[in-house]
Design a protein around this motif. Sequence first.
Motif, short mmCIF file in Angstrom:
data_model
loop_
_atom_site.label_atom_id
_atom_site.label_comp_id
_atom_site.label_asym_id
_atom_site.label_seq_id
_atom_site.Cartn_x
_atom_site.Cartn_y
_atom_site.Cartn_z
N ILE A 158 -1.07 43.68 40.63
CA ILE A 158 -0.28 44.33 41.69
C ILE A 158 -0.90 44.05 43.05
CG2 ILE A 158 0.55 46.53 42.60
CD1 ILE A 158 0.55 47.60 39.74
N ARG A 159 -2.22 44.20 43.16
CA ARG A 159 -2.90 43.96 44.44
C ARG A 159 -2.68 42.53 44.91
NH1 ARG A 159 -8.39 44.13 43.82
NH2 ARG A 159 -8.74 44.47 46.06
N GLU A 160 -2.78 41.59 43.97
CA GLU A 160 -2.60 40.18 44.34
C GLU A 160 -1.18 39.92 44.83
OE1 GLU A 160 -2.85 35.76 42.24
OE2 GLU A 160 -3.69 37.51 41.22
N MET A 161 -0.21 40.52 44.16
CA MET A 161 1.17 40.27 44.57
C MET A 161 1.46 40.94 45.91
SD MET A 161 4.60 40.53 42.21
CE MET A 161 3.93 39.36 41.03
N GLY B 208 11.27 39.53 43.95
CA GLY B 208 12.36 38.57 43.89
C GLY B 208 12.96 38.56 42.50
N ASP B 209 13.01 37.35 41.90
CA ASP B 209 13.56 37.25 40.54
C ASP B 209 12.45 37.23 39.48
OD1 ASP B 209 12.46 34.81 41.09
OD2 ASP B 209 14.24 33.63 40.58
N GLY C 261 2.48 38.08 48.63
CA GLY C 261 3.93 37.92 48.75
C GLY C 261 4.43 38.12 50.16
N PRO C 262 5.50 37.44 50.53
CA PRO C 262 6.10 37.64 51.86
C PRO C 262 6.73 39.03 51.98
CG PRO C 262 7.49 36.21 50.53
CD PRO C 262 6.21 36.42 49.75
N ALA C 263 7.16 39.57 50.85
CA ALA C 263 7.75 40.91 50.85
C ALA C 263 7.01 41.76 49.83
CB ALA C 263 9.24 40.82 50.50
#
Length: 517
Positions: A240-243, A130-131, A247-249
């Motif tokens: 990175i793995r956590e995101m 996202g942002d 994350g929805p995307a």
Amino acid sequence: MGKPRFVAPALAGLVASSLLCGNVWQAAAADAPQYLHWPLAAGNAKYGAIDGKHLWQNVLEQAQIARRYRDNGHPQFWGRLAGTSGDVEDAQWLLNKYRQIGLTDTRIQTIGFFAPQWSAQSWNVALTAGDKTVPLPSAEPSYASPATDGKELDLEAVYVGLGGEADFAGRDVRGKAVLFVKVPSSYQAGPADILKRAEDRGAAAILSMDLRGANHNVQSYRAYTKIPTFNLGTKDGETIREMIGNGPAAPHIKIRLDANWAADQKSSLVWGTLPGQTDETIYVIAHRDGFFDAAGDNASGVAAMLGLAEYFAKIPKSQRRRTMIFIGTDGHHNIKPGGFGREWLVANRDKFFSKTALMINAEHPAEILTHGGTAGSTNTGIALEWYAGGSSRPQLQKIAVDAFHAFGVPIWAEPSERPPGGDLGRFYWFVPGVVAQSNDYIAMHTAGDTPDNVLPTGLEAATRAYAKIIDEVNKLPLKDLQRPEAADPNAPGSPQGYLSLANCAAWVKDPTSGCVQ
């Protein structure tokens, strides 16, 4: 000697102060950790002249050379890199040390590189969702990673676990940045089959994270990939793995890498000699190059080599049976075909080594043993893989293991039949060789390989052991040590071979000449 006790290392502050203020070891001695230290037996008292605190200063000075190179316009890809201005300064530093010690025939011999060498100018890797943008400061391109040609790649991130067939099953990685966990940690970007699997399935970039803890930059050897390939520290990989998981995307990885290939580079062998009573020789070698501070790999080895030179220079020539030759080699961290200096020495082996009784390879001999990955340190050194001439030289093996035990050098229970990875592997098949080194210490090839990673007492013990080995070898006749030349394990066409000198007769004669591979 008092009873050893555990004290977590407090050298980091000392190193930082030393890099700014020079030699402060003595002033800060009261704050130094109490490392395990073997008392000298009465029969070995003379080796007390070899002092680990003094040797450690040479580790520090080499780290300063690397940091000057970093601070002079090379903030990301830095160290004592062969073929760079840092390499030139390091060679001159070593030559000056030789001359201060009193070695003769001291010289810097130019070695031409007849293959272009890779150099990374700058890079940036960031995670976006996202942002939100999260920098990944530990990202370090594997050696010779393809560049992005001035572009910034914007790639969806996908996680493939350990990178096996099962981990890739059902995952679409085409055009994406693939993240996998490298187990165990190593100084390679990853097993070749995993890297090939990612490429064959259309990945556009590869990110290799380790589980050693912390978030160190890690420089690895060439991965031979055709897409940008980066090493990541544990914390950045977990981010990175956590995101990806929360994350929805799917998040994206933005990658930019500027790198090139430099032709016509050169480095040097740095020679020094202590004449003996005969023309029989003992060689001590240590590679000078390394990534980042390169304190363990291989400022510690160079420090041990200098310690041996200092010790034997104080012994009268009349008591030195054999001539001792010290060589600081250009190194082996550059691109294959690499290790040009050692290849030149091997090609000229009849000239240099026909009467050699012993070669000692001083290579990362004294790294602090850690626990729990990067969770903490201990008060002793990591156990070293060792080699002492192989099973065909039982006298040399006994001399070596007795010396290691006498000074408390931690070693593997059994010797290797062939040397550990490192420079002796290019010589052991035609000279009697000895080495004790670690190739698996936690900070190897990382920005964490700082002087506080090097154990002063371990450096002292290894150097004393090498000195005793030399003394004991000097009691043996040459015929008890030499063996018929074996087959070159790295000959072109062999599984390990990578360098052919078939068209390099001029280079073999004069290493400033060219060669066509």
